[in-house]
Scaffold this active site. Structure first.
Site: not given
Length: 428
Positions: A71-72, A228
């Site tokens: 992520q991110h 995830d």
């Protein structure tokens, strides 16, 4: 025998699993490594994805596929669909100052209400602000902002610099909820916050529901994908009442909630999940490495360490390890250090030190459970996963510290399996 493909494009590697939808069994798998670092050229992920799929037997027999991923991370694209600079990953902390600035400008309470998050360096919004302030020429070139799994889905569907249709970028609720400029309550992007971070508007991926699909160049159905943690929860079959406790290099504690949540303290991130619900999550920096460093100090293997810990009594005769070896995120103490207290001639033994390390690590994760409970989230069962969950001592001590029945699923590629389960939903 319809076959689907699920992918886990993590920080360290790319894993691909081919699943038989009739039985749920993994019939083939492939893997390729990713380069180290907190700033990575996304082309390395693309090469790894293709290598993992090839090792798993190609896409020829696949009816649908979906990608889960870290992520991110910020993948910035220009109007020609080219990556402007190396992606800034979730673990790149250079944007910590940008997080502080955004909180000062809007207030933690307002940001939590609008996005479910209080910014920290991990989140994409802070990386965009950093780009605006430190690389203004690159920021000005940004035509579209994607996350790692968004970009890989776009490429595998047949898009890229040779076919730069930026409007074909898609994402899912879980990954969008980790950006800091998407509202999980309304399901809409917060364009004001995007502009405040980047300095101008940009194309953002269309957010698909967990059971929506698009297609690739060969007509296969393509799932929305997932972040995830959300993909892992789906792969585990987690339901409301479950809390997933992942003990890896860092630790995560996340639960399934039927309603969106926000926490103005920033302790709990109000993510969405991959099933249409929500995934309030707490992250810690110190997890399995607490055991690693203590085992190394004692000069024992992990199995020997576990035996030592189980020879000690609960509470380790008063020996307590506060395991903030690299600062801590929950609680937010970035400059903290670890400390060992309660040392007496009687308590200072190898067995007690091993026990104190296990208990200290689990107490850190238990603080995450307490934060979820404080928000009114019912917790009935803990699912313990990750490398640290393979320790017999951790498995046996966890119910005492976490205050819940604990189940330890068999080790597996749960992010990739979760992505495959999502793909199975969209097969006729």
């Amino acid at each position: 025998m319809p076959l689907v493909l699920g992918v886990d494009s993590s920080t360290q590697s790319c894993k691909a699993v081919v699943v038989d939808t009739a039985t749920g069994a993994v019939v083939r798998a492939g893997r390729a490594t990713h380069p180290d670092g907190t700033s990575v050229d996304p082309e390395a992920w693309w090469r790894a994805l293709n290598a993992a799929i090839t090792e798993a037997g190609s896409l020829d027999e696949i009816e649908a596929w979906s990608i889960g991923g870290q992520q991110h991370g910020l993948v910035a694209l220009d109007e020609s669909g080219r990556v402007i600079r190396d992606a800034l990953l979730w673990n790149d902390t250079r944007s910590a100052g940008a997080a502080t600035e955004l909180i000062a400008e809007y207030g933690a309470t307002e940001l939590a209400a609008r996005t479910g998050l209080v910014p920290v360096a991990s989140f994409t919004i802070t990386k965009l602000r950093w780009l605006r302030d430190h690389e203004p020429e690159n920021a000005a070139r940004v035509a579209a902002v994607a996350l790692p799994h968004d970009w890989l889905t776009w490429r595998l569907r047949g898009f890229g610099p040779e076919n730069p249709v930026l409007d074909e970028l898609v994402t899912d609720r879980s990954d969008a909820s980790g950006t800091g400029y998407w509202n999980p309550s309304t399901g809409e992007y917060d364009r004001e916050l995007l502009v405040a971070a980047l300095g101008h508007d940009a194309i953002l991926p269309r957010v698909l529901a967990h059971d929506e699909w698009t297609t690739d160049a060969d007509g296969r159905r393509v799932g929305a994908g997932a972040g995830d943690n959300a993909a892992a929860a789906l792969g585990l079959g987690a339901v409301p009442g479950d809390v997933v406790v992942s003990i890896g290099t860092s630790g995560t504690v996340c639960a399934i909630s039927t309603t969106p949540l926000s926490d103005a303290t920033g302790t709990v991130a109000g993510f969405a999940d991959a099933s249409g619900n929500f995934l309030p999550l707490v992250a810690t920096l110190n997890a399995a490495r607490v055991v690693d460093v203590t085992a190394a100090l004692l000069g024992v293997t992990h199995d020997e360490f576990s035996d030592l810990a189980l020879q000690a009594m609960p509470g380790a005769d008063g020996l307590t390890l506060l395991p903030y070896f690299e600062g801590e995120r929950t609680p937010n103490l970035p400059d903290a250090t670890a400390s060992l207290s309660g040392m007496t001639l009687a308590s200072t033994t190898r067995q007690n030190l091993a026990r104190a390390a296990v208990e200290g690590m689990l107490r850190g994760l238990g603080a995450g459970l307490d934060a979820l409970r404080d928000l009114g989230i019912p917790l009935e069962r803990a699912l313990l996963i990750g490398g640290g969950a393979q320790s017999e001592a951790v498995r046996r001590v966890a119910p005492e510290i976490l205050g819940l029945p604990v189940e330890v699923p068999e080790p597996g590629e749960y992010v990739a399996i979760g992505a495959a389960r999502q793909a199975a939903l969209i097969v006729d």
